[in-house]
Design a protein around this motif. Structure first.
Motif, PDB file in Angstrom:
ATOM      1  N   ASP A 112      40.926  37.177  33.697  1.00 30.07           N
ATOM      2  CA  ASP A 112      39.601  37.531  34.196  1.00 30.07           C
ATOM      3  C   ASP A 112      39.750  38.558  35.307  1.00 30.07           C
ATOM      4  O   ASP A 112      40.462  38.323  36.293  1.00 30.07           O
ATOM      5  CB  ASP A 112      38.915  36.268  34.722  1.00 30.07           C
ATOM      6  CG  ASP A 112      37.451  36.484  35.070  1.00 30.07           C
ATOM      7  OD1 ASP A 112      37.043  37.649  35.255  1.00 30.07           O
ATOM      8  OD2 ASP A 112      36.719  35.479  35.178  1.00 30.07           O
ATOM      9  N   VAL A 113      39.080  39.690  35.184  1.00 26.52           N
ATOM     10  CA  VAL A 113      39.202  40.745  36.190  1.00 26.52           C
ATOM     11  C   VAL A 113      38.550  40.366  37.512  1.00 26.52           C
ATOM     12  O   VAL A 113      38.745  41.060  38.520  1.00 26.52           O
ATOM     13  CB  VAL A 113      38.606  42.070  35.677  1.00 26.52           C
ATOM     14  CG1 VAL A 113      39.352  42.560  34.444  1.00 26.52           C
ATOM     15  CG2 VAL A 113      37.111  41.937  35.408  1.00 26.52           C
ATOM     16  N   LEU A 114      37.782  39.277  37.539  1.00 22.62           N
ATOM     17  CA  LEU A 114      37.169  38.829  38.786  1.00 22.62           C
ATOM     18  C   LEU A 114      38.090  37.928  39.600  1.00 22.62           C
ATOM     19  O   LEU A 114      37.747  37.530  40.714  1.00 22.62           O
ATOM     20  CB  LEU A 114      35.849  38.096  38.501  1.00 22.62           C
ATOM     21  CG  LEU A 114      34.721  38.959  37.941  1.00 22.62           C
ATOM     22  CD1 LEU A 114      33.483  38.116  37.660  1.00 22.62           C
ATOM     23  CD2 LEU A 114      34.371  40.105  38.891  1.00 22.62           C
ATOM     24  N   THR A 115      39.241  37.593  39.051  1.00 24.58           N
ATOM     25  CA  THR A 115      40.209  36.799  39.801  1.00 24.58           C
ATOM     26  C   THR A 115      41.049  37.713  40.688  1.00 24.58           C
ATOM     27  O   THR A 115      41.187  38.912  40.426  1.00 24.58           O
ATOM     28  CB  THR A 115      41.139  36.013  38.866  1.00 24.58           C
ATOM     29  OG1 THR A 115      41.849  36.939  38.017  1.00 24.58           O
ATOM     30  CG2 THR A 115      40.348  35.053  38.006  1.00 24.58           C
ATOM     31  N   LEU A 116      41.609  37.133  41.747  1.00 23.91           N
ATOM     32  CA  LEU A 116      42.425  37.909  42.666  1.00 23.91           C
ATOM     33  C   LEU A 116      43.791  38.209  42.046  1.00 23.91           C
ATOM     34  O   LEU A 116      44.161  37.660  41.016  1.00 23.91           O
ATOM     35  CB  LEU A 116      42.602  37.142  43.968  1.00 23.91           C
ATOM     36  CG  LEU A 116      41.320  36.900  44.791  1.00 23.91           C
ATOM     37  CD1 LEU A 116      41.621  36.033  46.000  1.00 23.91           C
ATOM     38  CD2 LEU A 116      40.700  38.235  45.225  1.00 23.91           C
ATOM     39  N   SER A 130      32.529  49.206  29.868  1.00 18.49           N
ATOM     40  CA  SER A 130      32.790  47.778  29.808  1.00 18.49           C
ATOM     41  C   SER A 130      32.239  47.018  31.000  1.00 18.49           C
ATOM     42  O   SER A 130      31.734  45.896  30.856  1.00 18.49           O
ATOM     43  CB  SER A 130      34.294  47.536  29.697  1.00 18.49           C
ATOM     44  OG  SER A 130      34.990  48.287  30.673  1.00 18.49           O
ATOM     45  N   TYR A 131      32.318  47.599  32.187  1.00 18.62           N
ATOM     46  CA  TYR A 131      31.863  46.903  33.386  1.00 18.62           C
ATOM     47  C   TYR A 131      30.342  46.796  33.466  1.00 18.62           C
ATOM     48  O   TYR A 131      29.815  46.098  34.338  1.00 18.62           O
ATOM     49  CB  TYR A 131      32.415  47.604  34.637  1.00 18.62           C
ATOM     50  CG  TYR A 131      31.906  49.024  34.779  1.00 18.62           C
ATOM     51  CD1 TYR A 131      30.839  49.321  35.618  1.00 18.62           C
ATOM     52  CD2 TYR A 131      32.464  50.057  34.038  1.00 18.62           C
ATOM     53  CE1 TYR A 131      30.357  50.606  35.739  1.00 18.62           C
ATOM     54  CE2 TYR A 131      31.989  51.340  34.137  1.00 18.62           C
ATOM     55  CZ  TYR A 131      30.938  51.614  34.993  1.00 18.62           C
ATOM     56  OH  TYR A 131      30.458  52.894  35.081  1.00 18.62           O
ATOM     57  N   LYS A 141      30.540  44.682  42.758  1.00 18.89           N
ATOM     58  CA  LYS A 141      31.278  45.009  43.981  1.00 18.89           C
ATOM     59  C   LYS A 141      32.530  44.143  44.097  1.00 18.89           C
ATOM     60  O   LYS A 141      33.584  44.623  44.523  1.00 18.89           O
ATOM     61  CB  LYS A 141      30.382  44.817  45.206  1.00 18.89           C
ATOM     62  CG  LYS A 141      31.027  45.230  46.509  1.00 18.89           C
ATOM     63  CD  LYS A 141      30.046  45.159  47.662  1.00 18.89           C
ATOM     64  CE  LYS A 141      30.711  45.575  48.973  1.00 18.89           C
ATOM     65  NZ  LYS A 141      29.761  45.541  50.109  1.00 18.89           N
ATOM     66  N   ARG A 142      32.425  42.891  43.726  1.00 22.79           N
ATOM     67  CA  ARG A 142      33.591  42.007  43.749  1.00 22.79           C
ATOM     68  C   ARG A 142      34.678  42.528  42.818  1.00 22.79           C
ATOM     69  O   ARG A 142      35.866  42.528  43.172  1.00 22.79           O
ATOM     70  CB  ARG A 142      33.161  40.601  43.348  1.00 22.79           C
ATOM     71  CG  ARG A 142      34.292  39.580  43.273  1.00 22.79           C
ATOM     72  CD  ARG A 142      33.718  38.236  42.852  1.00 22.79           C
ATOM     73  NE  ARG A 142      34.752  37.307  42.413  1.00 22.79           N
ATOM     74  CZ  ARG A 142      34.503  36.153  41.806  1.00 22.79           C
ATOM     75  NH1 ARG A 142      33.251  35.777  41.589  1.00 22.79           N
ATOM     76  NH2 ARG A 142      35.494  35.366  41.430  1.00 22.79           N
ATOM     77  N   TYR A 143      34.286  42.977  41.635  1.00 22.97           N
ATOM     78  CA  TYR A 143      35.259  43.522  40.697  1.00 22.97           C
ATOM     79  C   TYR A 143      35.881  44.797  41.264  1.00 22.97           C
ATOM     80  O   TYR A 143      37.115  44.958  41.253  1.00 22.97           O
ATOM     81  CB  TYR A 143      34.594  43.806  39.351  1.00 22.97           C
ATOM     82  CG  TYR A 143      35.430  44.665  38.439  1.00 22.97           C
ATOM     83  CD1 TYR A 143      36.735  44.307  38.114  1.00 22.97           C
ATOM     84  CD2 TYR A 143      34.923  45.865  37.920  1.00 22.97           C
ATOM     85  CE1 TYR A 143      37.514  45.112  37.299  1.00 22.97           C
ATOM     86  CE2 TYR A 143      35.691  46.659  37.099  1.00 22.97           C
ATOM     87  CZ  TYR A 143      36.990  46.292  36.791  1.00 22.97           C
ATOM     88  OH  TYR A 143      37.770  47.086  36.002  1.00 22.97           O
ATOM     89  N   MET A 229      31.991  51.912  45.138  1.00 22.59           N
ATOM     90  CA  MET A 229      33.397  52.257  45.288  1.00 22.59           C
ATOM     91  C   MET A 229      33.742  52.535  46.742  1.00 22.59           C
ATOM     92  O   MET A 229      34.749  52.049  47.279  1.00 22.59           O
ATOM     93  CB  MET A 229      33.750  53.472  44.420  1.00 22.59           C
ATOM     94  CG  MET A 229      33.921  53.182  42.949  1.00 22.59           C
ATOM     95  SD  MET A 229      34.481  54.668  42.060  1.00 22.59           S
ATOM     96  CE  MET A 229      34.776  54.009  40.414  1.00 22.59           C
ATOM     97  N   GLN A 230      32.899  53.303  47.407  1.00 21.50           N
ATOM     98  CA  GLN A 230      33.183  53.651  48.798  1.00 21.50           C
ATOM     99  C   GLN A 230      33.013  52.443  49.715  1.00 21.50           C
ATOM    100  O   GLN A 230      33.740  52.295  50.701  1.00 21.50           O
ATOM    101  CB  GLN A 230      32.287  54.804  49.227  1.00 21.50           C
ATOM    102  CG  GLN A 230      32.664  56.118  48.530  1.00 21.50           C
ATOM    103  CD  GLN A 230      31.794  57.287  48.922  1.00 21.50           C
ATOM    104  OE1 GLN A 230      30.580  57.155  49.057  1.00 21.50           O
ATOM    105  NE2 GLN A 230      32.403  58.450  49.094  1.00 21.50           N
TER     106      GLN A 230
END
Length: 274
Positions: A112-116, A130-131, A141-143, A229-230
């Protein structure tokens, strides 16, 4: 161009009288050219330094990951996804066709891309829109923050986006291929939420097979993407806008610019520079 980006999907490979991933690859992907673009952007921004590790988030069958390791004998790639079915297809039909050395340098991982602690990379990509699966700003923002933290010191984050006046209405495009017909069907668009629903259909042996791939997305704008992103730490962002051919259609060539065009349909890349 468009990929099944649901975090989980049903095991539907045998539902169709054709291989849906084969048709998808032929209809909408240009992986060999895309990875050359990522390398070229990195070398341009980082003054001819060579990126080594590519991470393909929401990788599906991992076509981009496989093409990346073909570019250079030192290149490595890692594809992340939560759906085993397309990754299994990629292992069987893409990775197996690489030579042994290339096979050792590519991996498809269920994550999962939301995991650290995402795998480190010089370039992280989230393409085929995809996002757009993430509809809430705080989740996106978390991703993006996860990606920023995972990138190497001079890493880049590359995403694509699309829009235009044509994308705010119901429309179905049709493209004929050698063995099949590809349909891109926009079902609806909600201007209050910027949410839209899309389907890919395939015409095969005289029958239209509907809903082979489905997409329930939020249409993120270029300013929103750049701002987030910024906010998570990227020093700067760049937009690469697609040019036009002599008929006014997209030509597949992307150049950095700060001025777009108000057209019916556009595609662009946003690059986050760490």
């Amino acid at each position: 161009m468009l990929q099944n980006t649901k975090q989980t999907t049903k095991q539907t490979t045998n539902k169709w009288p054709f291989n849906k991933y084969e048709f998808y690859n032929k209809a909408v992907q240009s992986a060999a050219e895309d990875v050359k673009f990522y390398r070229r952007v990195y070398k341009k921004i980082r003054k001819n330094k060579l990126p080594v590790i590519l991470r393909e988030d929401f990788c599906g069958a991992g076509a981009l990951s496989c093409e990346w390791v073909k570019l250079n004998s030192q290149f490595k790639s890692c594809g992340l996804d939560l759906d085993r079915e397309p990754m299994d297809y990629g292992r069987k039909h893409y990775i197996s066709k690489l030579n042994l050395d290339q096979q050792k340098r590519v991996a498809l991982v269920k994550k999962d891309v939301l995991t650290l602690n995402l795998p480190a990379a010089d370039i992280a990509i989230a393409v085929n829109f995809s996002y757009f699966f993430f509809k809430k700003r705080e989740i996106l923002k978390r991703y993006f923050d996860n990606v920023y933290k995972s990138l190497n010191q001079e890493g880049l984050f590359i995403v694509d986006a699309f829009g235009g006046t044509q994308c705010t209405g119901e429309i179905e495009d049709k493209t004929k291929h050698k063995k099949f017909i590809y349909y891109w069907d926009q079902k609806n668009f909600d201007p209050i939420t910027n949410e839209a629903y899309f389907e890919i259909h395939f015409g095969y042996k005289g029958k239209k097979h509907k809903g082979v791939f489905t997409y329930d997305w939020r249409m993120w704008s270029l300013p929103e993407i750049r701002e987030i992103m910024q906010e998570v730490g990227f020093q700067s962002t760049k937009v690469y806008w697609e040019g036009n051919d002599n008929k006014g259609n997209g030509n597949g060539e992307f150049r950095a610019t700060e001025k777009g065009e108000a057209c019916e349909s556009w595609i662009a890349y946003v690059v986050g520079v760490k």
